[in-house]
Write a protein that holds these residues in place. Sequence first.
Motif, PDB file in Angstrom:
ATOM      1  N   GLY A  16      10.783 -32.177 -12.387  1.00 51.10           N
ATOM      2  CA  GLY A  16      10.507 -33.510 -11.883  1.00 51.10           C
ATOM      3  C   GLY A  16      11.407 -34.602 -12.411  1.00 51.10           C
ATOM      4  N   LEU A  17      12.388 -34.267 -13.250  1.00 48.76           N
ATOM      5  CA  LEU A  17      13.308 -35.280 -13.742  1.00 48.76           C
ATOM      6  C   LEU A  17      14.245 -35.727 -12.630  1.00 48.76           C
ATOM      7  CD1 LEU A  17      14.313 -33.928 -17.273  1.00 48.76           C
ATOM      8  CD2 LEU A  17      12.631 -35.668 -16.713  1.00 48.76           C
ATOM      9  N   SER A  18      14.732 -36.935 -12.734  1.00 48.02           N
ATOM     10  CA  SER A  18      15.668 -37.452 -11.747  1.00 48.02           C
ATOM     11  C   SER A  18      17.049 -36.851 -11.981  1.00 48.02           C
ATOM     12  CB  SER A  18      15.740 -38.975 -11.844  1.00 48.02           C
ATOM     13  OG  SER A  18      16.240 -39.370 -13.103  1.00 48.02           O
ATOM     14  N   VAL A  19      17.914 -36.983 -10.967  1.00 49.58           N
ATOM     15  CA  VAL A  19      19.275 -36.489 -11.100  1.00 49.58           C
ATOM     16  C   VAL A  19      20.010 -37.246 -12.204  1.00 49.58           C
ATOM     17  CG1 VAL A  19      21.486 -36.227  -9.898  1.00 49.58           C
ATOM     18  CG2 VAL A  19      19.354 -35.752  -8.698  1.00 49.58           C
ATOM     19  N   THR A  20      19.748 -38.549 -12.306  1.00 50.41           N
ATOM     20  CA  THR A  20      20.391 -39.343 -13.342  1.00 50.41           C
ATOM     21  C   THR A  20      20.023 -38.854 -14.735  1.00 50.41           C
ATOM     22  OG1 THR A  20      20.374 -41.272 -11.871  1.00 50.41           O
ATOM     23  CG2 THR A  20      20.703 -41.674 -14.219  1.00 50.41           C
ATOM     24  N   ALA A  21      18.739 -38.557 -14.965  1.00 46.80           N
ATOM     25  CA  ALA A  21      18.306 -38.067 -16.274  1.00 46.80           C
ATOM     26  C   ALA A  21      18.882 -36.689 -16.570  1.00 46.80           C
ATOM     27  CB  ALA A  21      16.787 -38.026 -16.340  1.00 46.80           C
ATOM     28  N   ALA A  22      18.907 -35.811 -15.569  1.00 48.55           N
ATOM     29  CA  ALA A  22      19.466 -34.472 -15.775  1.00 48.55           C
ATOM     30  C   ALA A  22      20.956 -34.543 -16.068  1.00 48.55           C
ATOM     31  CB  ALA A  22      19.199 -33.608 -14.545  1.00 48.55           C
ATOM     32  N   ARG A  67      28.608 -28.338   1.896  1.00 44.08           N
ATOM     33  CA  ARG A  67      29.177 -28.323   3.246  1.00 44.08           C
ATOM     34  C   ARG A  67      28.416 -27.361   4.155  1.00 44.08           C
ATOM     35  NH1 ARG A  67      34.029 -30.322   4.655  1.00 44.08           N
ATOM     36  NH2 ARG A  67      34.677 -30.381   2.473  1.00 44.08           N
ATOM     37  N   ALA A  68      27.845 -26.305   3.562  1.00 42.30           N
ATOM     38  CA  ALA A  68      27.055 -25.348   4.345  1.00 42.30           C
ATOM     39  C   ALA A  68      25.645 -25.840   4.635  1.00 42.30           C
ATOM     40  CB  ALA A  68      26.995 -24.011   3.620  1.00 42.30           C
ATOM     41  N   GLY A  69      25.278 -27.008   4.144  1.00 47.01           N
ATOM     42  CA  GLY A  69      23.978 -27.579   4.449  1.00 47.01           C
ATOM     43  C   GLY A  69      22.985 -27.554   3.306  1.00 47.01           C
ATOM     44  N   GLU A  70      23.394 -27.084   2.135  1.00 44.51           N
ATOM     45  CA  GLU A  70      22.489 -27.058   0.996  1.00 44.51           C
ATOM     46  C   GLU A  70      22.319 -28.471   0.435  1.00 44.51           C
ATOM     47  OE1 GLU A  70      20.897 -24.478  -0.051  1.00 44.51           O
ATOM     48  OE2 GLU A  70      21.907 -22.836   1.011  1.00 44.51           O
ATOM     49  N   SER A  71      21.145 -28.733  -0.123  1.00 41.02           N
ATOM     50  CA  SER A  71      20.927 -30.014  -0.785  1.00 41.02           C
ATOM     51  C   SER A  71      21.577 -30.006  -2.165  1.00 41.02           C
ATOM     52  CB  SER A  71      19.422 -30.289  -0.914  1.00 41.02           C
ATOM     53  OG  SER A  71      18.819 -29.310  -1.750  1.00 41.02           O
ATOM     54  N   LEU A  72      21.582 -31.168  -2.816  1.00 38.20           N
ATOM     55  CA  LEU A  72      22.187 -31.256  -4.139  1.00 38.20           C
ATOM     56  C   LEU A  72      21.440 -30.384  -5.135  1.00 38.20           C
ATOM     57  CD1 LEU A  72      24.155 -32.476  -6.150  1.00 38.20           C
ATOM     58  CD2 LEU A  72      22.636 -34.458  -6.347  1.00 38.20           C
ATOM     59  N   ASP A  73      20.115 -30.392  -5.102  1.00 37.42           N
ATOM     60  CA  ASP A  73      19.332 -29.559  -6.023  1.00 37.42           C
ATOM     61  C   ASP A  73      19.612 -28.078  -5.804  1.00 37.42           C
ATOM     62  OD1 ASP A  73      18.406 -32.050  -6.575  1.00 37.42           O
ATOM     63  OD2 ASP A  73      16.304 -31.659  -6.069  1.00 37.42           O
ATOM     64  N   GLN A  74      19.701 -27.682  -4.530  1.00 33.41           N
ATOM     65  CA  GLN A  74      19.991 -26.278  -4.228  1.00 33.41           C
ATOM     66  C   GLN A  74      21.398 -25.896  -4.658  1.00 33.41           C
ATOM     67  OE1 GLN A  74      19.204 -26.262  -0.015  1.00 33.41           O
ATOM     68  NE2 GLN A  74      17.030 -25.756  -0.281  1.00 33.41           N
ATOM     69  N   ALA A  75      22.344 -26.814  -4.502  1.00 31.16           N
ATOM     70  CA  ALA A  75      23.716 -26.527  -4.923  1.00 31.16           C
ATOM     71  C   ALA A  75      23.800 -26.362  -6.439  1.00 31.16           C
ATOM     72  CB  ALA A  75      24.650 -27.642  -4.461  1.00 31.16           C
ATOM     73  N   ILE A  76      23.077 -27.192  -7.178  1.00 31.41           N
ATOM     74  CA  ILE A  76      23.071 -27.065  -8.634  1.00 31.41           C
ATOM     75  C   ILE A  76      22.437 -25.738  -9.055  1.00 31.41           C
ATOM     76  CG2 ILE A  76      22.088 -28.034 -10.746  1.00 31.41           C
ATOM     77  CD1 ILE A  76      22.418 -30.790  -9.530  1.00 31.41           C
ATOM     78  N   GLU A 125      24.494 -24.261 -18.413  1.00 26.50           N
ATOM     79  CA  GLU A 125      24.216 -25.695 -18.378  1.00 26.50           C
ATOM     80  C   GLU A 125      23.677 -26.128 -17.023  1.00 26.50           C
ATOM     81  OE1 GLU A 125      24.159 -27.535 -20.903  1.00 26.50           O
ATOM     82  OE2 GLU A 125      25.026 -26.059 -22.282  1.00 26.50           O
ATOM     83  N   PHE A 126      24.184 -25.549 -15.950  1.00 28.70           N
ATOM     84  CA  PHE A 126      23.667 -25.912 -14.628  1.00 28.70           C
ATOM     85  C   PHE A 126      22.288 -25.311 -14.401  1.00 28.70           C
ATOM     86  CE2 PHE A 126      27.847 -27.477 -13.710  1.00 28.70           C
ATOM     87  CZ  PHE A 126      27.655 -28.404 -12.704  1.00 28.70           C
ATOM     88  N   ARG A 127      21.987 -24.174 -15.013  1.00 25.40           N
ATOM     89  CA  ARG A 127      20.629 -23.654 -14.931  1.00 25.40           C
ATOM     90  C   ARG A 127      19.667 -24.583 -15.656  1.00 25.40           C
ATOM     91  NH1 ARG A 127      23.207 -18.656 -15.820  1.00 25.40           N
ATOM     92  NH2 ARG A 127      22.469 -18.501 -17.972  1.00 25.40           N
ATOM     93  N   ARG A 128      20.102 -25.155 -16.739  1.00 26.11           N
ATOM     94  CA  ARG A 128      19.270 -26.133 -17.429  1.00 26.11           C
ATOM     95  C   ARG A 128      19.054 -27.366 -16.554  1.00 26.11           C
ATOM     96  NH1 ARG A 128      18.567 -25.729 -22.913  1.00 26.11           N
ATOM     97  NH2 ARG A 128      18.551 -27.989 -23.122  1.00 26.11           N
ATOM     98  N   CYS A 129      20.110 -27.819 -15.881  1.00 25.07           N
ATOM     99  CA  CYS A 129      19.959 -28.968 -14.979  1.00 25.07           C
ATOM    100  C   CYS A 129      19.001 -28.641 -13.840  1.00 25.07           C
ATOM    101  CB  CYS A 129      21.331 -29.371 -14.425  1.00 25.07           C
ATOM    102  SG  CYS A 129      22.448 -30.085 -15.641  1.00 25.07           S
ATOM    103  N   ALA A 130      19.123 -27.440 -13.278  1.00 25.97           N
ATOM    104  CA  ALA A 130      18.213 -27.040 -12.209  1.00 25.97           C
ATOM    105  C   ALA A 130      16.775 -26.970 -12.704  1.00 25.97           C
ATOM    106  CB  ALA A 130      18.648 -25.684 -11.642  1.00 25.97           C
TER     107      ALA A 130
END
Length: 251
Positions: free
Chosen positions: A187-193, A153-162, A176-181
Amino acid sequence: MNLAVLTIVCFACLASVIGVVGLVVRDFFFRRSEAVGIATDEAQPRLRRLPLARDAVPRTGLVGSIDDKFEKLIVESGVPADGLTVTMILILSGLVFGGGAFLWTEDGLSGIIGFIVGMVAPLPYLSLRRASRLRDVQSQLADVLDMMSRATRAGESLDQAIGLVGQRASEPLGLEFRRCARHLQMGLSVTAAMRALVHRLPLMDVRILATTLSVHRQAGGNLALTLERMSRVVRDRMVYRQQMRSVTAAG
């Protein structure tokens, strides 16, 4: 007592101890060199090395099924060791129990039974650790969703929020979210992560979150509002479970 049998048992125990110590030292120095080699901010929590289970098609046969379940137990329990290290620990435990039973009774059958009991003994610890870890994740998920909702809501992207959740959330969900980040940075997609996240945390709420983020990356939409509503649903379900446990205990 046969001296040759005693020599073999002592040699097997000593070899297992040396193997386990070597694997533990290997993991320790690998994590240390990885932390030193990567230039990161000192204030940012470092990513602990965890085992990666196979995401491929499940293997057929009894041995393949047992191996898959064993690796899945290690990954879901969150122990900082790979399958080989845990297997060596199980063998060492079996040799200690079996060798002790054999030396005490001088009976081969007692030694075999002790070896089996010793190998199975550490498995309940992994199961209890997995159950405790999943409970902690379930209790943290609502707050993490609120954090992600405020970030987007503050304007961060999904990658930045993760990445923000990975830095500020407590363990084990923050790890776990650090691993996703880290996966997204590689370069992995959001679906793969998200698929890897669901594999490590097999919870229905985590599966719904992974599906939501994957669909948002492909189709777009108001992610902040969706996460806020999901947070309310997760919190309501958690309160309902607590009330159900209280009523059951009182009954």
